[in-house]
Design an enzyme around this catalytic site. Structure first.
Site, short mmCIF file in Angstrom:
data_model
loop_
_atom_site.label_atom_id
_atom_site.label_comp_id
_atom_site.label_asym_id
_atom_site.label_seq_id
_atom_site.Cartn_x
_atom_site.Cartn_y
_atom_site.Cartn_z
NE ARG A 120 1.63 -2.35 -2.40
CZ ARG A 120 0.47 -2.99 -2.48
NH1 ARG A 120 0.43 -4.31 -2.47
NH2 ARG A 120 -0.65 -2.30 -2.57
CE1 TYR A 121 6.57 -0.52 -2.64
CE2 TYR A 121 4.85 0.69 -1.47
CZ TYR A 121 5.42 0.25 -2.66
OH TYR A 121 4.84 0.59 -3.85
NE ARG A 124 7.86 3.50 0.90
CZ ARG A 124 8.59 2.62 0.23
NH1 ARG A 124 9.38 1.78 0.86
NH2 ARG A 124 8.50 2.55 -1.08
CB CYS A 133 -12.97 12.10 0.59
SG CYS A 133 -11.59 10.94 0.56
CB CYS A 137 -11.34 11.44 -7.09
SG CYS A 137 -10.51 12.57 -5.95
CB CYS A 140 -12.00 6.92 -5.43
SG CYS A 140 -11.37 6.41 -3.82
NE ARG A 142 -6.42 3.12 -0.25
CZ ARG A 142 -5.53 4.10 -0.19
NH1 ARG A 142 -5.86 5.25 0.35
NH2 ARG A 142 -4.33 3.92 -0.67
CG ASP A 301 -4.50 2.54 -9.15
OD1 ASP A 301 -3.38 2.36 -9.67
OD2 ASP A 301 -4.65 3.00 -8.00
CG ASP A 338 0.12 1.16 -6.74
OD1 ASP A 338 0.74 0.11 -6.47
OD2 ASP A 338 -0.28 1.96 -5.87
CE LYS A 345 2.67 4.87 -4.54
NZ LYS A 345 2.51 4.07 -3.30
C1 LIG Z 1 2.39 4.49 -2.16
C2 LIG Z 1 2.47 3.63 -0.98
C3 LIG Z 1 3.43 3.87 0.00
C4 LIG Z 1 4.43 5.00 -0.11
O1 LIG Z 1 5.30 4.80 -1.17
P1 LIG Z 1 6.42 5.89 -1.52
O2 LIG Z 1 7.02 5.41 -2.80
O3 LIG Z 1 7.37 5.90 -0.38
O4 LIG Z 1 5.73 7.21 -1.67
C5 LIG Z 1 3.48 3.02 1.07
N1 LIG Z 1 2.63 1.98 1.16
C6 LIG Z 1 1.70 1.71 0.24
C7 LIG Z 1 0.82 0.54 0.40
C8 LIG Z 1 1.58 2.54 -0.87
O5 LIG Z 1 0.64 2.30 -1.79
#
Ligand SMILES: *Cc1c(COP(=O)(O)O)cnc(C)c1O
Length: 395
Positions: A120-121, A124, A133, A137, A140, A142, A301, A338, A345
């Site tokens: 998404r980002y 990362r 798990c 929870c 959850c 997911r 969520d 989120d 986020k």
């Molecule tokens: C939370 C998340 C991350 C990591 O986000 P940070 O703000 O760096 O902790 C990376 N990818 C996805 C899809 C996430 O939901």
């Protein structure tokens, strides 16, 4: 509810399982094998409410029921509102769906680079390495993916996900999640971390896990060695309530820390569980004492069937406001939503800026007092040494 002396952690001992040998009790395999997964298992040890019984009978078709004996011992079996109990024992409310709720509330399916990897980002990715798990929870996010399968193995698409990371040099941060990555064997984890370390552009590796909370027995010297070997490996654990901060968790965190793992915590704001200032304050202080830095506080969520656990966003803001300035800066997590549908986020903060213009910023501190910080570039005058009482040193 919890000891007044913050330095004292619960030592739960073996509780209901005092007849079991200490070796078995300390074995993560034993804990997993002896999880409570059925209504009959729970009813052997406690009286379920009508809502819980219905939840156990029906809701576990939607999201598996599993509680390790260790974690079950933390439940107050006389209190239907016990904050531990509400996190892991299903309730009939889980079968009620509100119109705003979704099965994939944060839009992960729409951001899959390949199956099992959410990208998404920009820099990362979230790598879902397993779908099981140690315990489940009830909120959850997911629940569509996790199952109670008994085999602990890699996500079936593991190889494609590694290939995807290799082919995307912009990915410098890999977050291992699932399911719970710490349910992989030491050997598999060793292989996976080693494999990621071979990729030159992967700079930062972290693991999202609730194993230290559900199954502290898993944090063994052998696991320490794997994490140390591939370090730095960061870790985000998931503690919601001070009652989870037991002696066992504290020791697990110590072992992780001593293996060189920096620890953060992610909590989910949950109605009747941790949505009050005193509980949250006690939690974050306990986390610091276990070398854990509170990282995120999540608004729950909009997962299907979670309405009874969700709380007003304004409550989260109030909690952050009560922490910031009033307590150690390290203890204050970032409150986030989120964003539903896949926005990622988004930080939610109390308002400290009263006004900002070309002249100044007007700010309010934690006590509610107003301060001003000038922004304008006023005409300069020479520094007055005499007025400052400083002897000028002239060439
Ligand atoms: C939370 C998340 C991350 C990591 O986000 P940070 O703000 O760096 O902790 C990376 N990818 C996805 C899809 C996430 O939901």
């Amino acid at each position: 509810m919890y000891p007044q002396d913050a330095r004292a952690n619960w030592h739960t001992g073996q509780g209901l399982w005092s007849h079991v040998s200490p070796e078995d009790w300390a074995s993560s395999k034993w804990q997993l094998r002896n999880r409570l997964t059925k209504v009959e298992d729970l009813e052997r040890y406690m009286t379920l409410t009508k809502e819980e019984k219905e939840g156990c009978l029906f809701a576990n078709r939607k999201l598996a029921l599993a509680i390790t004996p260790y974690f079950f011992n933390l439940i107050d079996r006389d209190d239907p509102d016990c904050p531990i109990r509400r996190q892991v024992i299903p309730r009939s409310e889980e079968m009620q769906v509100s119109p705003e709720e979704m099965l994939d509330p944060v839009g992960e399916e729409g951001a899959m680079g390949v199956d099992g990897l959410v990208h998404r980002y920009p820099d990362r990715c979230l790598f879902l390495v397993t779908n099981v798990c140690a315990a489940y929870c009830r909120y959850c996010t997911r629940s569509r993916l996790v199952s109670n399968a008994q085999g602990y193995d890699f996500h079936p698409n593991f190889k494609n996900a590694i290939k995807y990371i290799e082919e995307h040099p912009e990915i410098r941060d890999v977050l291992l999640s699932g399911g719970d990555p710490l349910l992989l064997s030491d050997k598999k984890l060793d292989y996976l971390l080693g494999r990621l370390r071979q990729i030159p552009h992967v700079e930062f590796i972290r693991i999202g896990t609730r194993v230290p909370i559900f199954l502290p027995q898993r944090i063994t010297p052998e696991l320490q060695e794997v994490l140390r070997k591939h370090g730095p490996v960061w870790m985000s654990i998931h503690v919601n309530h001070p009652k989870e901060c037991t002696e066992e968790l504290s020791q697990a965190c110590e072992r992780l820390s001593f293996a060189g793992v920096p620890l953060g915590n992610q909590s989910v704001l949950l109605r009747g569980i941790n949505d009050d200032v005193e509980t949250m304050k006690s939690l974050v202080h306990r986390l610091l004492m276990m070398r854990v830095r509170p990282y995120y506080l999540y608004q729950c969520d909009l997962i299907t069937g979670s309405r009874h656990l969700r709380t007003d966003v304004r409550k989260g803001i109030e909690i952050i406001k009560a922490l910031r300035g009033h307590s150690t800066g390290y203890s204050v997590p970032q409150f986030v939503i989120d964003a539903p549908g896949g926005g990622g986020k988004v930080p939610i903060n109390p308002e400290y800026i009263e006004e900002i213009n070309d002249e100044e910023i007007v700010i309010r501190n934690y006590e509610g007092k107003q301060y001003r910080y000038p922004l304008s570039d006023k005409a300069k005058v020479p520094f007055d040494f005499e007025k400052a009482g400083i002897e000028p040193v002239l060439a």
